[in-house]
Design a protein around this motif. Structure first.
Motif, PDB file in Angstrom:
ATOM      1  N   SER A   1      -6.074  -4.527  -4.301  1.00 13.30           N
ATOM      2  CA  SER A   1      -5.784  -3.280  -5.024  1.00 13.30           C
ATOM      3  C   SER A   1      -4.327  -3.207  -5.481  1.00 13.30           C
ATOM      4  O   SER A   1      -3.794  -2.119  -5.705  1.00 13.30           O
TER       5      SER A   1
ATOM      6  N   HIS B   1       0.858  -1.183   0.000  1.00 14.86           N
ATOM      7  CA  HIS B   1       0.000   0.000   0.000  1.00 14.86           C
ATOM      8  C   HIS B   1       0.894   1.233   0.000  1.00 14.86           C
ATOM      9  O   HIS B   1       1.019   1.918   1.012  1.00 14.86           O
TER      10      HIS B   1
ATOM     11  N   GLN C   1      -3.934  -8.894  -1.684  1.00 13.87           N
ATOM     12  CA  GLN C   1      -4.030  -7.437  -1.807  1.00 13.87           C
ATOM     13  C   GLN C   1      -4.821  -7.113  -3.073  1.00 13.87           C
ATOM     14  O   GLN C   1      -4.267  -7.001  -4.164  1.00 13.87           O
TER      15      GLN C   1
ATOM     16  N   ILE D   1      -9.953  -4.215 -10.869  1.00 10.66           N
ATOM     17  CA  ILE D   1      -9.031  -3.400 -10.069  1.00 10.66           C
ATOM     18  C   ILE D   1      -9.193  -1.913 -10.345  1.00 10.66           C
ATOM     19  O   ILE D   1      -8.958  -1.074  -9.474  1.00 10.66           O
TER      20      ILE D   1
ATOM     21  N   ALA E   1      -1.916  -3.012  -7.993  1.00 14.12           N
ATOM     22  CA  ALA E   1      -1.955  -2.659  -9.415  1.00 14.12           C
ATOM     23  C   ALA E   1      -0.931  -3.448 -10.227  1.00 14.12           C
ATOM     24  O   ALA E   1      -1.240  -3.936 -11.323  1.00 14.12           O
TER      25      ALA E   1
ATOM     26  N   LYS F   1     -10.982   0.086  -7.933  1.00 13.93           N
ATOM     27  CA  LYS F   1     -10.301   0.415  -6.676  1.00 13.93           C
ATOM     28  C   LYS F   1      -9.199   1.443  -6.880  1.00 13.93           C
ATOM     29  O   LYS F   1      -9.042   2.363  -6.073  1.00 13.93           O
ATOM     30  N   VAL F   2      -8.395   1.264  -7.935  1.00 14.68           N
ATOM     31  CA  VAL F   2      -7.294   2.189  -8.225  1.00 14.68           C
ATOM     32  C   VAL F   2      -7.259   2.451  -9.721  1.00 14.68           C
ATOM     33  O   VAL F   2      -7.699   1.631 -10.517  1.00 14.68           O
TER      34      VAL F   2
END
Length: 321
Positions: free
Chosen positions: A257, A68, A255, A285, A259, A288-289
């Motif tokens: 998110s 993160h 995880q 995804i 990328a 989310k991002v």
């Protein structure tokens, strides 16, 4: 934590009988590599002790283990704001800033503060080394790392930083491998595993990289980064793409998110001529991002699939970005 409570009556009012249990649980979950639960326990404690640097560093480490980056950077910035001379974990902060070229001024400010207030600590000189590396002043970067190692000859982050300095230099992979190995001999952490794997990939030693990944997964069975690295290694072999898909999917399980793992998974699907699976992965995804790497991968899907539907999705993303 107890000293914080003694100094601030407001903290005492917020303390519940379960705060110490939360602290122990966060450390236990971290040791068990269940970083999500560890992070959640830390987050609850941060509500009680919002300015405790030990706890913030612990929280940042859990966040970093979950890959993160933005959240981890936010915590480190909070720590530096509380005490600009506090050096603990600031070289980890410097490494993340070094990945973002737009952060040169912030990294310069961080290094200057530490040189002024904590010149006796190795973290200070590793931070300065990352600043020099970002400016491509590799000679001074190595000199600062040597200075950190004089202060502590077994300082893990100093060897890690030296690995990074040589990794980003042309023709420096072999020397980087030596430095990452030295860090690994001090302590087998995710960062040294990552450095060894990435460097072996760059010099074409895929078998060695895969073996390192397996060792990493044994130690950190819930780490999204471990499985991302395994997927990255396996994707280099045309006969192992299906296994790389499983590894990338496992990274996203830990995880959602992540990328880079999503891009890796989408590209693996594309190599199998499965554009639909690739776009499904990216659509999930992108809720989310929304990063440049994800949009670039989506554009690649559009080119390969010649899909009007996917072109509409891509255009919509650009409008809202």
């Amino acid at each position: 934590l107890l000293q914080d409570a003694e100094c601030d009556p407001a903290v005492v009012k917020c303390m519940s009988s379960g705060w110490m249990q939360n602290l122990v649980q966060s450390i236990y979950f971290k040791k068990a590599t269940d970083y999500r639960k560890a992070f959640m326990a830390c987050r609850d404690l941060n509500n009680v002790f919002p300015r405790n640097l030990y706890l913030l560093a612990h929280t940042a480490d859990c966040s970093n283990s979950l890959v993160h980056d933005d959240n981890t950077l936010h915590i480190y910035k909070q720590m530096h704001k509380i005490d600009k001379y506090y050096a603990g974990s600031m070289d980890d902060f410097a490494y993340l800033l070094c990945q973002k070229e737009a952060s040169e001024m912030e990294l310069c400010s961080l290094a200057s503060s530490l040189v002024e207030g904590a010149p006796h600590l190795p973290q200070t000189w590793v931070t300065a080394a990352y600043y020099c590396a970002l400016k491509k002043d590799f000679e001074n970067a190595v000199n600062y790392i040597d200075k950190a190692l004089v202060l502590n000859p077994r300082y893990f982050n100093a060897y890690l930083a030296r690995g990074h300095v040589y990794f980003v230099q042309p023709g420096g992979y072999e020397t980087a491998l030596i430095s990452y190995s030295q860090a690994h001999n001090v302590s087998k952490k995710m960062a040294s595993f990552s450095g060894l794997v990435e460097t072996n990939i760059m010099i074409g030693k895929y078998k060695e990289a895969a073996n390192i990944c397996r060792d990493c997964i044994k130690l950190f069975p819930r780490s999204p980064l471990c499985f991302y690295l395994m997927g990255k290694v396996l994707s280099k072999s045309p006969t192992a793409v299906s296994e790389s898909i499983k590894a990338f999917a496992k990274a996203l399980k830990f995880q959602p998110s992540y990328a880079a793992a999503a891009v890796g998974l989408a590209e693996a699907w594309l190599s199998q001529n499965k554009a639909t699976e690739a776009i499904d992965c990216l659509q999930q995804i992108l809720q989310k991002v929304n990063t440049g790497a994800l949009r670039l991968c989506l554009a690649k899907v559009i080119v390969i699939s010649h899909s009007v539907k996917f072109l509409f999705i891509y255009s919509t993303l650009l409008i809202y970005d």
